[in-house]
Design a protein around this motif. Structure first.
Motif, PDB file in Angstrom:
ATOM      1  N   MET A   1       0.837  -1.198   0.000  1.00  0.00           N
ATOM      2  CA  MET A   1       0.000   0.000   0.000  1.00  0.00           C
ATOM      3  C   MET A   1       0.869   1.244   0.000  1.00  0.00           C
ATOM      4  O   MET A   1       1.918   1.312   0.656  1.00  0.00           O
ATOM      5  CB  MET A   1      -0.907  -0.019   1.223  1.00  0.00           C
ATOM      6  CG  MET A   1      -1.819   1.194   1.329  1.00  0.00           C
ATOM      7  SD  MET A   1      -2.935   1.077   2.743  1.00  0.00           S
ATOM      8  CE  MET A   1      -3.944  -0.310   2.239  1.00  0.00           C
TER       9      MET A   1
ATOM     10  N   VAL B   1     -10.126   0.544   3.955  1.00  0.00           N
ATOM     11  CA  VAL B   1     -10.145   1.169   2.638  1.00  0.00           C
ATOM     12  C   VAL B   1     -11.093   0.437   1.706  1.00  0.00           C
ATOM     13  O   VAL B   1     -11.804   1.046   0.900  1.00  0.00           O
ATOM     14  CB  VAL B   1      -8.719   1.219   2.052  1.00  0.00           C
ATOM     15  CG1 VAL B   1      -8.759   1.593   0.576  1.00  0.00           C
ATOM     16  CG2 VAL B   1      -7.858   2.216   2.820  1.00  0.00           C
TER      17      VAL B   1
ATOM     18  N   ILE C   1      -6.169  12.711   1.583  1.00  0.00           N
ATOM     19  CA  ILE C   1      -5.306  11.587   1.235  1.00  0.00           C
ATOM     20  C   ILE C   1      -5.590  11.136  -0.194  1.00  0.00           C
ATOM     21  O   ILE C   1      -6.692  11.303  -0.711  1.00  0.00           O
ATOM     22  CB  ILE C   1      -5.506  10.398   2.209  1.00  0.00           C
ATOM     23  CG1 ILE C   1      -6.954   9.876   2.149  1.00  0.00           C
ATOM     24  CG2 ILE C   1      -5.128  10.786   3.612  1.00  0.00           C
ATOM     25  CD1 ILE C   1      -7.169   8.609   2.943  1.00  0.00           C
ATOM     26  N   ARG C   2      -4.559  10.594  -0.828  1.00  0.00           N
ATOM     27  CA  ARG C   2      -4.658  10.028  -2.177  1.00  0.00           C
ATOM     28  C   ARG C   2      -4.259   8.570  -2.079  1.00  0.00           C
ATOM     29  O   ARG C   2      -3.115   8.235  -1.797  1.00  0.00           O
ATOM     30  CB  ARG C   2      -3.753  10.777  -3.152  1.00  0.00           C
ATOM     31  CG  ARG C   2      -3.812  10.232  -4.583  1.00  0.00           C
ATOM     32  CD  ARG C   2      -2.768  10.894  -5.448  1.00  0.00           C
ATOM     33  NE  ARG C   2      -2.982  12.340  -5.527  1.00  0.00           N
ATOM     34  CZ  ARG C   2      -2.109  13.183  -6.084  1.00  0.00           C
ATOM     35  NH1 ARG C   2      -0.962  12.712  -6.590  1.00  0.00           N
ATOM     36  NH2 ARG C   2      -2.372  14.460  -6.135  1.00  0.00           N
ATOM     37  N   LEU C   3      -5.209   7.679  -2.321  1.00  0.00           N
ATOM     38  CA  LEU C   3      -4.982   6.251  -2.166  1.00  0.00           C
ATOM     39  C   LEU C   3      -4.337   5.658  -3.406  1.00  0.00           C
ATOM     40  O   LEU C   3      -4.585   6.109  -4.542  1.00  0.00           O
ATOM     41  CB  LEU C   3      -6.307   5.535  -1.890  1.00  0.00           C
ATOM     42  CG  LEU C   3      -7.040   5.948  -0.618  1.00  0.00           C
ATOM     43  CD1 LEU C   3      -8.375   5.234  -0.528  1.00  0.00           C
ATOM     44  CD2 LEU C   3      -6.197   5.629   0.612  1.00  0.00           C
ATOM     45  N   ASN C   4      -3.508   4.627  -3.176  1.00  0.00           N
ATOM     46  CA  ASN C   4      -2.864   3.880  -4.262  1.00  0.00           C
ATOM     47  C   ASN C   4      -2.135   4.790  -5.243  1.00  0.00           C
ATOM     48  O   ASN C   4      -2.198   4.622  -6.449  1.00  0.00           O
ATOM     49  CB  ASN C   4      -3.895   3.044  -5.015  1.00  0.00           C
ATOM     50  CG  ASN C   4      -4.552   2.013  -4.112  1.00  0.00           C
ATOM     51  OD1 ASN C   4      -3.913   1.466  -3.222  1.00  0.00           O
ATOM     52  ND2 ASN C   4      -5.822   1.750  -4.337  1.00  0.00           N
TER      53      ASN C   4
ATOM     54  N   THR D   1       3.665  10.508   3.767  1.00  0.00           N
ATOM     55  CA  THR D   1       3.502   9.360   2.874  1.00  0.00           C
ATOM     56  C   THR D   1       3.424   8.107   3.729  1.00  0.00           C
ATOM     57  O   THR D   1       4.246   7.907   4.640  1.00  0.00           O
ATOM     58  CB  THR D   1       4.682   9.245   1.896  1.00  0.00           C
ATOM     59  OG1 THR D   1       4.796  10.462   1.145  1.00  0.00           O
ATOM     60  CG2 THR D   1       4.463   8.095   0.929  1.00  0.00           C
TER      61      THR D   1
ATOM     62  N   ILE E   1       0.141   5.514   0.178  1.00  0.00           N
ATOM     63  CA  ILE E   1      -0.846   6.581   0.325  1.00  0.00           C
ATOM     64  C   ILE E   1      -0.130   7.900   0.542  1.00  0.00           C
ATOM     65  O   ILE E   1       0.771   7.998   1.373  1.00  0.00           O
ATOM     66  CB  ILE E   1      -1.791   6.316   1.519  1.00  0.00           C
ATOM     67  CG1 ILE E   1      -2.515   4.973   1.345  1.00  0.00           C
ATOM     68  CG2 ILE E   1      -2.808   7.428   1.661  1.00  0.00           C
ATOM     69  CD1 ILE E   1      -3.366   4.588   2.541  1.00  0.00           C
ATOM     70  N   GLU E   2      -0.545   8.921  -0.203  1.00  0.00           N
ATOM     71  CA  GLU E   2      -0.029  10.274  -0.027  1.00  0.00           C
ATOM     72  C   GLU E   2      -1.057  11.108   0.717  1.00  0.00           C
ATOM     73  O   GLU E   2      -2.264  10.988   0.481  1.00  0.00           O
ATOM     74  CB  GLU E   2       0.279  10.917  -1.378  1.00  0.00           C
ATOM     75  CG  GLU E   2       1.501  10.356  -2.080  1.00  0.00           C
ATOM     76  CD  GLU E   2       1.787  11.089  -3.378  1.00  0.00           C
ATOM     77  OE1 GLU E   2       0.972  11.957  -3.754  1.00  0.00           O
ATOM     78  OE2 GLU E   2       2.809  10.798  -4.014  1.00  0.00           O
ATOM     79  N   GLU E   3      -0.558  11.967   1.599  1.00  0.00           N
ATOM     80  CA  GLU E   3      -1.426  12.883   2.339  1.00  0.00           C
ATOM     81  C   GLU E   3      -0.983  14.307   2.070  1.00  0.00           C
ATOM     82  O   GLU E   3       0.202  14.628   2.163  1.00  0.00           O
ATOM     83  CB  GLU E   3      -1.357  12.583   3.834  1.00  0.00           C
ATOM     84  CG  GLU E   3      -2.303  13.423   4.680  1.00  0.00           C
ATOM     85  CD  GLU E   3      -2.281  12.975   6.124  1.00  0.00           C
ATOM     86  OE1 GLU E   3      -3.210  12.260   6.535  1.00  0.00           O
ATOM     87  OE2 GLU E   3      -1.309  13.313   6.828  1.00  0.00           O
TER      88      GLU E   3
ATOM     89  N   LYS F   1     -10.739  11.992   1.521  1.00  0.00           N
ATOM     90  CA  LYS F   1      -9.921  11.722   0.351  1.00  0.00           C
ATOM     91  C   LYS F   1      -9.809  12.976  -0.504  1.00  0.00           C
ATOM     92  O   LYS F   1     -10.586  13.922  -0.357  1.00  0.00           O
ATOM     93  CB  LYS F   1     -10.539  10.584  -0.477  1.00  0.00           C
ATOM     94  CG  LYS F   1     -10.601   9.247   0.248  1.00  0.00           C
ATOM     95  CD  LYS F   1     -11.221   8.180  -0.642  1.00  0.00           C
ATOM     96  CE  LYS F   1     -11.369   6.854   0.086  1.00  0.00           C
ATOM     97  NZ  LYS F   1     -12.003   5.818  -0.761  1.00  0.00           N
TER      98      LYS F   1
END
Length: 471
Positions: free
Chosen positions: A3, A360, A463-466, A17, A5-7, A384
């Motif tokens: 996984m 998630v 947050i930006r997933l994947n 991150t 993820i960026e925040e 998100k």
């Protein structure tokens, strides 16, 4: 697959991150989650400058804002105030220099308080404009009382008292100015905001020439003796009362009476306002009534029941007492700490990767992540990237419903274990989603504007997933 993820904050800057790694190397979800923070960029001056910019700058404002902001402050340089009453006048041992320095201290305290207050609470001024509008009057009247008490104290405590008074007036200025702008925007239905402000100035001018009219509260009330004295037209009209108010008891009685009338009338004015946006308190009332009675309250009904002063983030079911609380726009790390403990030294969150993966998956179709910590009675909402105002409202409705179900079941019937709690989250989300389209349609028909984001009272994260590691 591991996984990633960026925040990011509201301005789009990377703040953290999250990298999940599985212990078996197959991405089974049984592993740990590491938090990587970027190196702080920019000079100290750049970081201090952000205090004076709106949240989310430059994306939250138009491109011409900075040019306007550069030139506007130069108009505010009016020099040092000449208000030295209470710090030097009437004191034979006080020199003009001492009085001036104390006045500068008082003025500086107020300006520093303005900067801090605007930075810390600026985001919440619009969603809670009714509360801050009345709070501004409370600040102003409290400052007036401190001014009146100052002559009775020695010089040291008097300076502290007057500095506190200046701080309260500064808070009044920020709260009143911001809340008035939000209320004016609410009143202007035809885009006639400028005309509305002009008419408001006319009304204030008309009130100021009446015996009780004043922008500062009670006309002619001076710190040095707390008596009424004539000034402009309003003070001259008020001079009729001066002959009947001479003793300290009569002065303080009149002062308390007029301040009480001032606060009571402003409270009535604020309660008469029916906002069409859903902040946290109004969302509690509307959503709980809908889920409980299948009925949508209109803005007028809500304005009658809502409290002017409400604890931030509390959850109520209709008009009940608070039974839980929720935190909105949290970082992903804050949410993860409620899922699994973090290592004290490294910050690595053990066994969180598996839980986060499942969480998630539950919210894969939503623009948010919600987790309710039943032992702490605290809900966590992480948004998100690109979460709309409607999605934010749905997240708040979800955490309210989950918390209510935990509360209604009682402490013995609810479990703090992850599996039962996750199942409750998933089931509640499915039930809410099945009726959410109908709910939002009825909210619009009842007069609510769900396109206004009024639930976030502080600068939050997204947050930006994947996300791709190379992005």
């Amino acid at each position: 697959m591991d996984m990633y993820i960026e925040e990011r904050n509201e301005a789009g800057n990377l703040t953290a991150t999250y990298v999940g790694s599985s212990n078996d190397g197959k991405g089974s979800g049984s592993g740990r989650l590491d938090v990587i923070y970027p190196e702080k960029s920019g000079s100290l001056w750049t970081r201090l400058l952000t205090v004076f910019l709106p949240a989310g700058y430059p994306h939250s404002v138009t491109e011409d804002y900075m040019w306007y902001a550069k030139w506007t402050p130069s108009q505010q340089n009016k020099g040092v105030t000449n208000v030295v009453l209470g710090v030097g006048v009437g004191d034979a041992s006080a020199s003009p220099t001492t009085a001036l320095l104390l006045s500068i201290l008082q003025e500086s305290t107020g300006r520093i308080a303005t900067i801090i207050f605007a930075d810390r609470l600026g985001t919440s001024l619009e969603p809670e404009c009714k509360m801050y509008r009345l709070a501004a009057d409370v600040f102003n009247d409290a400052a007036m009382l401190l001014d009146c008490l100052s002559p009775t104290l020695p010089r040291g405590p008097r300076v502290l008292l007057l500095s506190s008074s200046s701080t309260l007036r500064a808070l009044c200025g920020v709260a009143a100015g911001s809340s008035k702008a939000s209320l004016s925007a609410h009143f202007a239905k035809w885009g006639n905001l400028g005309e509305l402000n002009a008419v408001s100035q006319q009304q204030s001018l008309t009130v100021s020439i009446t015996p009780m009219g004043s922008d500062d509260g009670i006309e002619g009330l001076e710190p040095r003796d707390c008596h009424f004295s004539p000034g402009h037209a309003g003070r001259k009209a008020g001079s009729v009362v001066v002959s009947y108010v001479s003793s300290p008891i009569a002065t303080w009685t009149c002062l308390i009476l007029l301040l009480s009338i001032h606060l009571a009338t402003n409270r009535a004015a604020v309660r008469a306002v029916s906002m069409h946006s859903l902040n946290r308190q109004r969302a509690n009332l509307v959503i709980s009534t809908y889920l409980d009675q299948d009925r949508i309250m209109n803005p007028k009904e809500v304005s009658i029941q809502e409290r002017i002063f409400e604890w931030d983030g509390v959850l109520r079911w209709r008009s009940s007492s608070p039974f839980a609380a929720a935190r909105f726009g949290l970082t992903l790390r804050d949410l993860l700490v409620s899922l699994a403990p973090a290592h004290e030294r490294t910050g690595s969150i053990s066994d969180a990767e598996a839980r986060l993966t499942r969480l998630v998956h539950v919210y894969q179709q939503e623009d948010f992540l919600v987790w309710y910590d039943s032992p702490q009675r605290l809900g966590h909402i992480t948004l998100k990237e690109g979460a709309s105002a409607e999605s934010q409202l749905k997240a708040w409705a979800l955490v309210l419903w989950i918390a209510h179900r935990h509360h209604a079941a009682g402490p013995d019937a609810t479990s703090a274990a992850f599996e039962p709690s996750l199942e409750l989250h998933s089931r509640t989300l499915q039930e809410l989603s099945s009726q959410w389209l109908e709910c939002t349609s009825r909210l619009g028909n009842a007069g609510w504007d769900i396109g206004i984001a009024s639930l976030e009272t502080a600068s939050g994260s997204r947050i930006r997933l994947n996300a791709s590691i190379d992005a």
